[in-house]
Scaffold this motif. Structure first.
Motif, short mmCIF file in Angstrom:
data_model
loop_
_atom_site.label_atom_id
_atom_site.label_comp_id
_atom_site.label_asym_id
_atom_site.label_seq_id
_atom_site.Cartn_x
_atom_site.Cartn_y
_atom_site.Cartn_z
N GLU A 257 0.86 -1.18 0.00
CA GLU A 257 0.00 0.00 0.00
C GLU A 257 0.89 1.23 0.00
O GLU A 257 1.76 1.37 0.87
CB GLU A 257 -0.92 0.00 1.21
N ASP B 88 1.20 5.48 -0.27
CA ASP B 88 0.57 6.80 -0.11
C ASP B 88 1.16 7.73 -1.16
O ASP B 88 2.32 8.12 -1.07
CB ASP B 88 0.83 7.33 1.30
N SER C 243 -1.64 -1.19 -4.12
CA SER C 243 -2.79 -0.31 -3.99
C SER C 243 -2.31 1.08 -3.62
O SER C 243 -1.34 1.23 -2.89
CB SER C 243 -3.78 -0.84 -2.94
N TYR C 244 -2.98 2.08 -4.14
CA TYR C 244 -2.56 3.47 -3.94
C TYR C 244 -3.60 4.23 -3.15
O TYR C 244 -4.82 4.07 -3.37
CB TYR C 244 -2.35 4.15 -5.29
N GLN C 245 -3.12 5.06 -2.25
CA GLN C 245 -3.97 5.98 -1.49
C GLN C 245 -3.53 7.40 -1.84
O GLN C 245 -2.36 7.66 -2.05
CB GLN C 245 -3.83 5.74 0.02
#
Length: 348
Positions: free
Chosen positions: A270, A272, A342-344
């Motif tokens: 993950e 950011d 996954s990108y935030q």
């Protein structure tokens, strides 16, 4: 030997053996500057010798990598700025080697062209030697191929081959686990991937290579030829300090494709996207071509050239060590259960 004939020669066919010999003599001083423990013989022979014990290894495992520079070469050829393209060639190979936990030991280059231009070839190979010296790896040999009829006038191609070593049992990735921290090292621009798209974007912009770059204080061609950053020495020092479980060189495929290559099955990452600022060159590419964020992250390094997967309790110390070594370090995120990246947040 038959006497009296004065017919066609190899030079008449477009291959100048004397020019090739002259190039070898010209580049010998540059190659000599890359010498390191373990080198037994250098340029000029049918092969080159390297002594692993002389390099300090007791039970070594060899690691090999090969790569090129892609269509970034087209910009170097069109602008005549060939002095740093050799650094790119070395970086694309040795940055891959360290991801296995290996120290680069020696490098071989392949330079091919239709007609050998001594000054141009010397500048290119001196760039290769500069990249090798900065990586602690010896330029131990190579091949110069003059092939008339195979390349347009002024064109050339480059390929590189690097060999490294590590002590048995020290290979990476190793023991990657959920909760490991992702440290990103800043890139020096586009590096050496995605240049087919870069060149298309430049066409869309209507700018010439010698026009001022909209994102830098230099000509556009010069800015886009900024060489790939060499991560070898600071990253190897971090590995030796302990706590590094994996390394990912962010090349073609970007963060999206390269980071999963070092994560075991069942683990993902993950990230950011607000943890770093997109460098101006990527902002310009994105704005000019209206690139989607996903396309940007899958095509380019987007400002992150290398990712270290490290133990959470050693992340802060390793980040500080890397900063002291001259790297710009970002804490990107963590290893998570699942798969893929996954990108935030938002990069654009």
């Amino acid at each position: 030997m038959t006497k009296g004939k004065n017919g066609l020669t190899y030079a008449d066919a477009g291959v100048d053996i004397d020019a090739g010999n002259a190039l070898v003599e010209r580049i010998k001083p540059a190659a000599k500057r890359t010498a390191r423990p373990g080198v037994m013989s250098g340029l000029g022979g049918f092969g080159a010798l390297f002594d692993l014990r002389g390099a300090g290894y007791t039970d070594p495992v060899l690691v090999a990598a090969t790569d090129g520079v892609g269509t970034k070469l087209r910009i170097a050829i069109d602008t005549g700025n060939v002095d740093t393209i050799g650094i790119d060639l070395v970086a694309m190979c040795v940055n891959d080697l360290v991801c296995q936990g290996a120290e680069p030991l020696f490098f071989l280059d392949y330079f091919a062209t239709g007609k050998l231009e001594l000054d141009q070839a010397t500048r290119i190979i001196e760039g290769i030697a500069e990249g090798c010296a900065a990586s602690g790896c010896a330029l131990i040999g190579g091949e110069t191929a003059e092939m008339p009829g195979m390349y347009h006038a002024g064109d050339f191609d480059l390929a590189g081959f690097a060999v490294g070593a590590m002590e048995r049992g020290a290979e990476l990735p190793a023991n990657v686990a959920e909760g490991n921290v992702l440290l990103g090292l800043a890139s020096d621009g586009v590096h050496s991937n995605g240049y087919s798209l870069v060149r298309r974007v430049v066409e869309l912009s209507g700018l010439s290579w010698d026009a001022p770059a909209p994102f830098a204080d230099s000509a556009l061609g010069e800015a886009l030829l900024a060489p790939t950053r060499l991560y070898v020495k600071p990253v190897l020092a971090a590995v030796r300090a302990g706590g590094v479980h994996a390394l990912a060189h962010i090349t073609g495929g970007g963060l999206t494709e390269n980071l999963p290559r070092v994560l075991p099955e069942g683990l993902g990452a993950e990230i950011d996207l607000n943890s770093w600022t997109l460098p101006p060159v990527f902002r310009w590419l994105s704005d000019t071509a209206d690139l989607a964020e996903g396309e940007l992250l899958k095509t380019f390094n987007a400002g992150i050239g290398m990712v270290l997967v490290v133990a959470a309790d050693q992340a802060e110390a390793l980040a500080e060590q890397l900063r002291k070594a001259g790297e710009t370090v970002f804490t990107l995120g963590t290893v998570t259960a699942g798969q893929g990246v996954s990108y935030q947040g938002n990069l654009l």
